[in-house]
Design a protein around this motif. Structure first.
Motif, PDB file in Angstrom:
ATOM      1  N   LEU A   1       0.847  -1.205   0.000  1.00  0.00           N
ATOM      2  CA  LEU A   1       0.000   0.000   0.000  1.00  0.00           C
ATOM      3  C   LEU A   1       0.874   1.244   0.000  1.00  0.00           C
ATOM      4  O   LEU A   1       0.614   2.212  -0.731  1.00  0.00           O
ATOM      5  CB  LEU A   1      -0.899   0.008   1.239  1.00  0.00           C
ATOM      6  CG  LEU A   1      -2.058  -0.985   1.280  1.00  0.00           C
ATOM      7  CD1 LEU A   1      -2.766  -0.905   2.627  1.00  0.00           C
ATOM      8  CD2 LEU A   1      -3.037  -0.724   0.154  1.00  0.00           C
ATOM      9  N   ARG A   2       1.889   1.218   0.817  1.00  0.00           N
ATOM     10  CA  ARG A   2       2.744   2.412   0.920  1.00  0.00           C
ATOM     11  C   ARG A   2       3.381   2.731  -0.428  1.00  0.00           C
ATOM     12  O   ARG A   2       3.364   3.876  -0.879  1.00  0.00           O
ATOM     13  CB  ARG A   2       3.818   2.176   1.986  1.00  0.00           C
ATOM     14  CG  ARG A   2       4.612   3.422   2.343  1.00  0.00           C
ATOM     15  CD  ARG A   2       5.720   3.088   3.343  1.00  0.00           C
ATOM     16  NE  ARG A   2       6.807   2.321   2.754  1.00  0.00           N
ATOM     17  CZ  ARG A   2       7.793   2.841   2.034  1.00  0.00           C
ATOM     18  NH1 ARG A   2       7.825   4.136   1.797  1.00  0.00           N
ATOM     19  NH2 ARG A   2       8.741   2.067   1.548  1.00  0.00           N
ATOM     20  N   ARG A   3       3.936   1.721  -1.069  1.00  0.00           N
ATOM     21  CA  ARG A   3       4.591   1.950  -2.374  1.00  0.00           C
ATOM     22  C   ARG A   3       3.583   2.458  -3.397  1.00  0.00           C
ATOM     23  O   ARG A   3       3.879   3.344  -4.200  1.00  0.00           O
ATOM     24  CB  ARG A   3       5.206   0.657  -2.885  1.00  0.00           C
ATOM     25  CG  ARG A   3       6.483   0.278  -2.208  1.00  0.00           C
ATOM     26  CD  ARG A   3       7.046  -0.982  -2.825  1.00  0.00           C
ATOM     27  NE  ARG A   3       8.191  -1.472  -2.070  1.00  0.00           N
ATOM     28  CZ  ARG A   3       8.659  -2.706  -2.146  1.00  0.00           C
ATOM     29  NH1 ARG A   3       8.070  -3.579  -2.936  1.00  0.00           N
ATOM     30  NH2 ARG A   3       9.700  -3.073  -1.435  1.00  0.00           N
ATOM     31  N   HIS A   4       2.400   1.878  -3.358  1.00  0.00           N
ATOM     32  CA  HIS A   4       1.388   2.259  -4.353  1.00  0.00           C
ATOM     33  C   HIS A   4       0.976   3.712  -4.183  1.00  0.00           C
ATOM     34  O   HIS A   4       0.949   4.482  -5.165  1.00  0.00           O
ATOM     35  CB  HIS A   4       0.167   1.348  -4.213  1.00  0.00           C
ATOM     36  CG  HIS A   4      -0.990   1.738  -5.074  1.00  0.00           C
ATOM     37  ND1 HIS A   4      -0.971   1.586  -6.442  1.00  0.00           N
ATOM     38  CD2 HIS A   4      -2.195   2.295  -4.779  1.00  0.00           C
ATOM     39  CE1 HIS A   4      -2.121   2.020  -6.948  1.00  0.00           C
ATOM     40  NE2 HIS A   4      -2.875   2.461  -5.957  1.00  0.00           N
ATOM     41  N   PHE A   5       0.702   4.112  -2.967  1.00  0.00           N
ATOM     42  CA  PHE A   5       0.223   5.486  -2.763  1.00  0.00           C
ATOM     43  C   PHE A   5       1.351   6.498  -2.875  1.00  0.00           C
ATOM     44  O   PHE A   5       1.133   7.636  -3.288  1.00  0.00           O
ATOM     45  CB  PHE A   5      -0.495   5.601  -1.418  1.00  0.00           C
ATOM     46  CG  PHE A   5      -1.858   4.960  -1.418  1.00  0.00           C
ATOM     47  CD1 PHE A   5      -2.113   3.837  -0.663  1.00  0.00           C
ATOM     48  CD2 PHE A   5      -2.876   5.487  -2.193  1.00  0.00           C
ATOM     49  CE1 PHE A   5      -3.366   3.248  -0.668  1.00  0.00           C
ATOM     50  CE2 PHE A   5      -4.131   4.909  -2.213  1.00  0.00           C
ATOM     51  CZ  PHE A   5      -4.378   3.776  -1.454  1.00  0.00           C
ATOM     52  N   GLU A   6       2.544   6.113  -2.529  1.00  0.00           N
ATOM     53  CA  GLU A   6       3.676   7.040  -2.691  1.00  0.00           C
ATOM     54  C   GLU A   6       3.979   7.282  -4.158  1.00  0.00           C
ATOM     55  O   GLU A   6       4.488   8.333  -4.539  1.00  0.00           O
ATOM     56  CB  GLU A   6       4.916   6.481  -1.994  1.00  0.00           C
ATOM     57  CG  GLU A   6       4.940   6.780  -0.506  1.00  0.00           C
ATOM     58  CD  GLU A   6       6.236   6.340   0.139  1.00  0.00           C
ATOM     59  OE1 GLU A   6       7.084   5.724  -0.552  1.00  0.00           O
ATOM     60  OE2 GLU A   6       6.394   6.596   1.341  1.00  0.00           O
ATOM     61  N   ALA A   7       3.665   6.266  -4.968  1.00  0.00           N
ATOM     62  CA  ALA A   7       3.892   6.430  -6.407  1.00  0.00           C
ATOM     63  C   ALA A   7       2.769   7.209  -7.075  1.00  0.00           C
ATOM     64  O   ALA A   7       2.705   7.280  -8.303  1.00  0.00           O
ATOM     65  CB  ALA A   7       4.024   5.057  -7.052  1.00  0.00           C
ATOM     66  N   GLY A   8       1.850   7.693  -6.254  1.00  0.00           N
ATOM     67  CA  GLY A   8       0.769   8.527  -6.793  1.00  0.00           C
ATOM     68  C   GLY A   8      -0.489   7.742  -7.102  1.00  0.00           C
ATOM     69  O   GLY A   8      -1.357   8.208  -7.834  1.00  0.00           O
ATOM     70  N   GLY A   9      -0.577   6.544  -6.526  1.00  0.00           N
ATOM     71  CA  GLY A   9      -1.765   5.750  -6.798  1.00  0.00           C
ATOM     72  C   GLY A   9      -3.025   6.295  -6.142  1.00  0.00           C
ATOM     73  O   GLY A   9      -2.971   7.112  -5.255  1.00  0.00           O
TER      74      GLY A   9
END
Lengths: 320, 355
Positions: free
Chosen positions: B347-355
């Motif tokens: 989740l963290r990677r996804h939202f940090e990438a602008g998801g």
């Protein structure tokens, strides 16, 4: 293995029937009990070795000869029906490929001979009932429904998938596949008990139970009595030759249950704490759950609390 | 001035905490207890279906696995509506309770039938927008929380009195129990699946579900949302009358702590010590001035009463301590609970990438 025949003494009507039951363990034993509850049978036990080879083939031929002899002795001039039930399982969930190879060959041997019977006696009704494994086929998948495809992750699951495919290729019309989930129950003399039965049994004796998965691991638990009754129902219903091979039948509770819930249910019935030794393994901790929408008609699973109580009653009578 | 206890803040997961490689998307179960939602259920299911499709199209690393409606002996035509919805969508399940058990028991039932990595609970009456679920997930990614509550902005029920009463009770219980989560409790919540199911499995009929969550984790966050109780605002009524609200508050208070019991134990010991002190005082005054009290035998009678009264108070205090242990045991408060947060990295990677 055990052969069951519809005897005249038990007032069977219609063509002679036989059931060839391979495997008298947890599930096979439950099927046998349910068959006896439904009707009276004459029985004959035939040793069937696991090791593939001449002795196994000879045993399988003995089975077929016994079946055809029973048909021929019947005064009703019509072909009979035989239901082959494969509930044998030497390899457990954690089996290695070498363990599953013998079972694969044994199943193939039996299937080949029953197909040969079909060729010799095409008018006879032959049905095969395979007790597969939903857990082995869908390990790691959650809310499994009819649209999900089996994707085994270990040799045991691959064995079950191979057996299902072998059955699907069979020449005879009656082909039934049952996919029970995590089956529990207590059977005398069976060394492989399953988690719930082990918890209850050890709880009564004050022994430690080794847990291989996480407390939050989700599984779907069904009581063996329900499985036996459902399979026996399919064997007993329908006239000779009139098969409706619907399925595969997913025999699940449709309720994901975490291990801590199981432990709570067991402790509630035992009224004491159970001793646990945790040997956590990520490979054994994958969730496997099934959608209640994928359950077959006529299937009524026992709820966990009642099931644990049934196991407790069986275990308590043996440990007292 | 008393220092306020800081609530534990979750640390966002780091790459080193990832132990399990998750190949499949994270799954979310939505649980909706149903009592009188015939006017709202179709729309709710439609909105959740739209969210589900949107996430699939956007290839999010999470998906809406299932929607579980819990029919709590609905008093209107909700049952028929649910049957129609379930017939159209294979990801919708309906659990029918044998009688009306209440919102929390119905939610507990739904949670126990869930298999998602995360569980969202929401009301039936469109008070909680399904489109906000992703914001709750984003909060988890940002903070590493185990539980995220929607925090209402403005008036929820269109009635200042109703809103103040609701918040006031929670605030009061929060102060009395010193549980920092209480004032943030809301029925629109996102809970880590393992914690939700563990808490649900230990809940009794009288247990307040959110209090049970707090036994397993204090890593909670809130997300501000505009919530509107349309049922209350349009009809002037809700499924929660005054009697049910009182019952709700009572259960919240009783579940929250055992301090009242402990207070009884403390009072018992205090009474015993006071009795001992008074007895000593009486004996002392008698030794100093025997003639101060004219009634013969009064002092000895008084000392005897104080002695036995003190012993009784002490024994009652001891019994209360044992009762406290029993209550904690019956309530199911765990000795410990192990949690795996490694998948939060996704989740963290996804939202940090602008998801």
């Amino acid at each position: 293995m055990l052969l069951l025949f519809s005897g005249r003494a038990h007032r069977w009507a219609g063509p002679p029937r036989a059931v060839a039951l391979f495997g008298l363990g947890l599930i096979g034993g439950a099927i046998l009990r349910s068959l006896h509850e439904g009707r009276g049978w004459d029985t004959r036990e035939i040793p069937f070795p696991w090791a593939p080879g001449s002795s196994q083939s000879a045993a399988a031929r003995t089975v077929l000869e016994a079946v055809t002899d029973a048909w021929d002795r019947c005064p009703v001039a019509t072909e009979g029906r035989v239901d082959l039930v494969w509930a044998a399982g030497r390899a457990g969930f954690g089996a290695e490929p070498a363990d599953t190879a013998a079972e694969r060959q044994s199943f193939a041997c039996v299937m080949d001979l029953f197909e040969a019977l079909h060729c010799r006696r095409p008018a006879a009704g032959i049905a095969a009932h395979l007790v597969s494994s939903a857990g082995g086929l869908f390990e790691g998948q959650t809310s499994v429904g009819s649209e999900h495809c089996p994707a085994p992750r270990r040799p045991y699951g691959e064995l079950k998938l191979a057996q299902e495919r072998r059955l699907d290729e069979a020449a005879f019309a009656g082909r039934y596949v049952y996919r029970p989930t995590s089956v529990y129950g207590l059977v005398q003399g069976i060394h492989r008990r399953g988690l719930i039965s082990t918890l209850v049994y050890n709880g009564l004796l004050g022994r430690v139970t080794r847990i291989l998965c996480g407390f939050e691991t989700l599984r779907d638990y069904v009581h063996v009595r329900d499985v036996g009754a459902f399979v026996a129902g399919r064997i007993l219903q329908g006239a000779a030759g009139a098969y409706s091979p619907a399925g595969p039948f997913l025999l699940a509770a449709g309720k994901p249950t975490a291990l801590h819930e199981v432990i709570g249910a067991v402790e509630a019935v035992l009224r004491r704490r159970v001793y646990l030794s945790l040997d956590y393994s990520p490979a054994n901790s994958l969730d496997i759950t099934f959608s209640s929408r994928a359950l077959p008609e006529g299937w009524s699973p026992t709820d966990l609390a009642t099931g644990v109580r049934l196991v407790h009653e069986s275990a308590a009578s043996r440990t007292s | 001035m008393r220092r306020r206890r800081r609530r534990p803040r979750g640390r966002p997961p780091t790459a080193s905490t990832v132990r399990i490689q998750v190949m499949d998307p994270l799954t979310i179960t939505v649980v909706v207890p149903v009592y009188s939602g015939e006017d709202y259920l179709e729309v709710l299911a439609g909105e959740l279906g739209a969210v589900r499709r949107e996430w699939e199209q956007q290839r999010r690393p999470f998906r809406l696995l299932e929607l579980i409606f819990v029919d709590d002996a609905a008093r209107d035509e909700s049952s028929a509506v649910l049957e129609r919805i379930a017939a159209r969508h294979d990801w919708v399940k309906v659990i029918t309770l044998s009688r009306n058990f209440g919102q929390h028991p119905a939610t507990i039932a739904g949670i126990l039938y869930s298999s998602g990595n995360w569980v969202v609970t929401m009301d039936e009456d469109l008070q909680h927008p399904p489109s906000a679920i992703i914001e709750l997930l984003r909060t988890v990614a940002r903070t590493g929380a185990d539980i995220v509550y929607a925090s209402p902005c403005g008036h929820v029920h269109g009635s200042m009195y109703r809103d103040l009463a609701s918040r006031g009770v929670k605030k009061l219980v929060g102060v009395l129990t010193r549980n920092p989560m209480v004032e943030h409790f809301n029925s629109f919540r996102l809970i880590r699946g393992s914690i939700a199911r563990a808490a649900a499995s230990v809940c009794g009929y009288e247990t307040y579900l959110d209090v049970a969550f707090s036994w397993f984790s204090l890593r909670f966050e809130t997300f501000p949302l505009t919530l509107r109780d349309k049922r209350h605002m349009t009809r002037g009524s809700s499924s929660y009358g005054l009697r049910r609200l009182r019952s709700h508050s009572r259960r919240l208070f009783v579940s929250s702590q055992t301090r009242l019991l402990r207070l009884g134990a403390v009072l018992g010991v205090a009474a015993m010590l006071l009795a001992a002190a008074l007895a000593l005082h009486v004996l002392f005054t008698h030794s100093v001035d025997p003639s101060a009290v004219e009634v013969r035998g009064w002092r000895s009678l008084f000392v005897a009463i104080l002695f036995f009264g003190g012993v009784c108070a002490f024994l009652i205090g001891v019994l209360i301590e044992y009762a406290t242990s029993l209550v904690l045991h019956v309530q199911g408060k765990p000795t410990f609970f192990v949690v795996d947060r490694s998948a939060d990295e996704i989740l963290r990677r996804h939202f940090e990438a602008g998801g």
